[in-house]
Scaffold this motif. Structure first.
Motif, mmCIF file in Angstrom:
data_model
loop_
_atom_site.group_PDB
_atom_site.id
_atom_site.type_symbol
_atom_site.label_atom_id
_atom_site.label_comp_id
_atom_site.label_asym_id
_atom_site.label_seq_id
_atom_site.Cartn_x
_atom_site.Cartn_y
_atom_site.Cartn_z
ATOM 1 N N LEU A 6 0.865 -1.184 0.000
ATOM 2 C CA LEU A 6 0.000 0.000 0.000
ATOM 3 C C LEU A 6 0.896 1.226 0.000
ATOM 4 O O LEU A 6 1.826 1.322 0.809
ATOM 5 C CB LEU A 6 -0.909 0.011 1.227
ATOM 6 N N LYS A 8 1.217 5.565 -0.341
ATOM 7 C CA LYS A 8 0.626 6.907 -0.310
ATOM 8 C C LYS A 8 1.673 7.867 -0.868
ATOM 9 O O LYS A 8 2.776 7.968 -0.350
ATOM 10 C CB LYS A 8 0.246 7.312 1.108
ATOM 11 N N CYS A 44 -6.720 3.826 -5.545
ATOM 12 C CA CYS A 44 -7.788 4.140 -4.606
ATOM 13 C C CYS A 44 -8.902 4.871 -5.362
ATOM 14 O O CYS A 44 -8.629 5.713 -6.223
ATOM 15 C CB CYS A 44 -7.255 5.014 -3.470
ATOM 16 N N ARG A 51 -6.323 8.541 2.993
ATOM 17 C CA ARG A 51 -6.328 7.309 2.206
ATOM 18 C C ARG A 51 -4.968 7.082 1.548
ATOM 19 O O ARG A 51 -4.278 8.019 1.156
ATOM 20 C CB ARG A 51 -7.375 7.376 1.083
ATOM 21 N N TYR A 52 -4.623 5.813 1.410
ATOM 22 C CA TYR A 52 -3.486 5.449 0.571
ATOM 23 C C TYR A 52 -3.928 5.602 -0.884
ATOM 24 O O TYR A 52 -5.110 5.532 -1.195
ATOM 25 C CB TYR A 52 -3.043 4.018 0.860
ATOM 26 N N ASP A 53 -2.977 5.812 -1.782
ATOM 27 C CA ASP A 53 -3.295 6.074 -3.186
ATOM 28 C C ASP A 53 -3.312 4.833 -4.056
ATOM 29 O O ASP A 53 -3.952 4.825 -5.112
ATOM 30 C CB ASP A 53 -2.275 7.058 -3.775
#
Length: 94
Positions: A6, A8, A44, A51-53
């Motif tokens: 994951l 970001k 995402c 939020r993570y991207d």
């Protein structure tokens, strides 16, 4: 097993769509690594600061995880995209 990354992006990233295309192109060759059976790259669908991207999911034999860690693709991901990450998380499951 599934090996999930994951990611970001940090504040320097202004074109997430362009990076998504680049990451997909990079990971397209992942199944050439011994023990890696497939990969999916998921962006995402909600754009919020908490939020993570991106989530990258590798389908990999548990015993082959060292092959992934030593691969040129993995090192390229870290070298080229590591500086663009605010944070990342790794999660493995069966």
């Amino acid at each position: 097993m599934k090996h999930c990354i994951l990611a970001k992006w940090n504040e320097t990233v202004t074109d997430k769509a362009a990076l998504l295309a680049q990451v997909r192109a990079l990971y397209a060759a992942a199944d050439a690594i011994p023990g890696v059976c497939g990969v999916t790259v998921h962006p995402c669908c909600i754009d919020r600061p908490n939020r993570y991207d991106l989530m990258i999911v590798l389908d990999v034999d548990k015993e082959a995880l060292p092959n992934w860690d030593a691969s040129g693709l993995h090192h390229r991901w870290k070298d080229e995209y590591g500086g663009l990450l605010e944070k990342k998380a790794i999660f493995d499951y069966e």
